[in-house]
Each structure stands twice: as structure tokens, then as C-alpha cells.
Design an enzyme around this catalytic site. Structure first.
Site, PDB file in Angstrom:
ATOM      1  N   TYR A 130       1.744   0.929   0.658  1.00 17.91           N
ATOM      2  CA  TYR A 130       1.765  -0.799   0.473  1.00 17.91           C
ATOM      3  C   TYR A 130       1.071  -0.986   1.705  1.00 17.91           C
ATOM      4  CZ  TYR A 130       3.155  -5.754   1.886  1.00 17.91           C
ATOM      5  OH  TYR A 130       2.846  -6.972   1.708  1.00 17.91           O
ATOM      6  N   SER A 141      -0.796  -7.885   6.853  1.00 19.25           N
ATOM      7  CA  SER A 141       1.002  -8.012   6.757  1.00 19.25           C
ATOM      8  C   SER A 141       0.884  -7.237   7.537  1.00 19.25           C
ATOM      9  CB  SER A 141       0.942  -7.078   6.202  1.00 19.25           C
ATOM     10  OG  SER A 141       2.615  -6.170   6.033  1.00 19.25           O
TER      11      SER A 141
END
Length: 310
Positions: free
Chosen positions: A160, A147
């Protein structure tokens, strides 16, 4: 004339070879499975329920029960590959499964920190450990879906982003460990992608915020509201899952892959800045971007989505 022996790494796809995609029930995973099937692979698509299996089953796409945090599921996947009735080799592993639960570092319960690391990091390591012997034999490829959050951590996205930073580091080590064995390791760094996970993340953040203490409400309430609003506005312009899946399938099969690929204009912009700007300057850039999104767009329900700008 003696012809030079071909390097299998320069031809990563043969007819009816196997590919594994975890987290393939929807979003990026489902789109990647479809794109790989269209390229001629027989895709073992990891799902968790019978209804998800029915939804993804298609020509060249075989659903397999795979919660990557359950050792028995991972072992069963390895047996399925070892006992393939057509003796096909495993050429590609796409580690895509993931969850996203966002709240300030002080607020997010440790159990939810651990849950995200179990899925977003340790589960992928378990799958890699189980399937590496097959990939060594085929001189195959591992594609880890990271990501933008693996390079630049936004406020509220700490847990996250932490899992993705860790996945980036593990991918670097793994790439350097197995390159001599003919196995390639590639990282894909998506920015915003319209998927179900991203669509749910804002609602989950607001639900967690509603349970905060009065003191935490005072300290973080406005920040959480602004972050959810910003993320929602951003996702309206995010990359469709089908486009993301097509790019990942291309990365999985290109003859000479790079170590990393960005996915989306936001990733292509933010990641170089995060790597080269001083930390305090990067803080200011992200703060300005955050403010511009929240002032220009009012909060609206999140579209269906599973990447995030983090």
C-alpha cells in the site's frame, strides 16, 4: 482605466462547473463529492455498482460508473464530459479511489501487489491522461489523494505504501510538466480517517495471516497481530470522513494552493519527521509509537473507516 486580466487559476470555481471524484461510493470520496456539490459544482461521482449509485445520487451529484482500472469506463467518463448538455467545463479532478491489502513483503502474493498498483497508481494515471485536455482548457486542478504511507512506510503496509510513494513521485513530475499550461496538481496526505476501507484492512490482514505457512506464522504472526491492534486503536481517534472531505474540497477550490497538504494530526506529526530524521532514528520513533499503542489499548473491532495511519 485598463483593468488587468484575471488569472483563471485565482478563481478556481464558477457556477455549475464540473468536478470528478473517483471512489465516491463511501468514505472520503462520498464526503468530498458532497462538499464540492455544496460549493456549487456538478459532481460526477465515480461508483462501481447500481446500489452505490443510488446511495450517492443527490442534488448536484451525478453517479457515473467508474472502475478506474477499466479503460471503457474511463473513456465513457471523458465522453460524458465532452458531451455535457450544458457545456460546463471540468474544473476539478479528485483522484481518490483506492484499496488497501496489508501483509509482510515476503508474504503478500504478487497478484495482490499488482492489484493495489493497478488501482492506487495506474488507474489514476489513466484518468489523468484521459481528462487532462479538459483541465487544460479550463486551467483546472488535479487533487491526488495520497497518504502518510506515501512518506513513511510502516511494517506490513509495504505494498500500500509503495503505491502511495509512487503516486507522490508521479504527482511531482506531473505538477512540473503542466504548471506552464495553467493546470495545478495538489497532493493531500491523509493520516487515519474513519472509512470503510480502513475498517476492513485489519480483518483482511488477519485473514491473509491465517493462510500463512507455519514458518511465516512464526516469523510474522506477532507483528501482524500487533499491527492490526495498533491500527484499530489508532482509528478510534481518527478524523471523520466528513471532515476529511470538507478539507479536500477546500484544497480543490482555494485560490493559491500549496503543492501538498496533510490531513489529521498524525500526518502533520509523522511526515515532517520522516522527511528530516535519519532512517534509523525514524525506525525507532515508529517502533516506540507502535509499542505504546499496543500496550495501552487491547484489540477491538475496527470502526467504520478508510484511511490508515500508514
Amino acid at each position: 482605466m485598463i483593468r488587468p486580466r484575471k488569472d483563471p487559476r485565482k478563481n478556481p470555481r464558477g457556477p455549475d462547473e464540473l468536478a470528478v471524484v473517483s471512489g465516491a461510493s463511501s468514505g472520503i470520496g462520498a464526503a468530498t463529492a458532497q462538499a464540492l456539490a455544496a460549493k456549487g459544482y456538478h459532481v460526477l461521482a465515480g461508483v462501481r455498482t447500481a446500489s452505490e449509485a443510488d446511495a450517492v445520487r443527490a442534488d448536484r451529484i451525478e453517479p457515473v460508473t467508474l472502475d478506474i482500472t477499466v479503460p471503457e469506463h474511463v473513456q465513457a467518463l471523458a465522453r460524458r464530459i465532452a458531451d455535457d448538455p450544458e457545456r460546463r467545463v471540468l474544473r476539478v479532478l479528485v483522484n481518490n479511489a483506492g484499496i488497501e491489502i496489508n501483509a509482510p513483503v515476503e508474504v503478500l502474493p504478487l497478484a495482490l501487489w499488482r492489484e493495489q498498483f493497478e488501482v492506487n497508481l495506474f488507474g489514476h494515471i489513466a484518468v489523468i491522461q484521459a481528462l487532462l485536455p479538459f483541465l487544460r482548457r479550463s486551467r483546472g486542478r488535479i487533487v491526488n489523494i495520497s497518504s502518510v504511507g506515501g512518506v513513511a512506510a510502516l511494517p506490513v503496509f509495504g505494498a500500500y505504501a509503495g503505491t502511495k510513494f509512487a503516486l507522490e513521485a508521479a504527482s511531482d513530475s506531473l505538477r512540473r510538466e503542466v504548471s506552464a499550461h495553467g493546470v495545478q496538481v495538489v497532493v493531500v496526505q491523509p493520516g487515519g480517517v474513519r472509512t470503510e476501507m480502513a475498517a476492513r484492512s485489519g480483518a483482511v490482514s488477519l485473514e491473509l495471516a491465517a493462510g500463512m505457512s507455519a514458518e511465516h506464522q512464526r516469523l510474522y504472526g506477532d507483528l501482524i497481530d500487533a499491527t492490526v491492534s495498533s491500527n484499530t486503536a489508532f482509528l478510534e481517534r481518527a478524523v471523520p470522513a466528513a471532515k476529511a472531505g470538507a478539507k479536500i474540497a477546500k484544497v480543490a477550490t482555494t485560490p493559491r494552493p500549496r503543492a501538498r497538504y496533510t490531513l489529521g494530526t498524525d500526518a502533520a506529526f509523522v511526515i515532517p519527521l520522516a522527511r528530516f530524521l535519519p532512517a534509523r532514528v525514524m525506525d525507532g520513533v515508529l517502533a516506540m509509537s507502535h509499542r505504546s499503542r499496543t500496550t495501552n489499548t487491547a484489540p477491538t473491532p475496527a470502526p467504520e473507516s478508510t484511511g490508515s495511519p500508514s
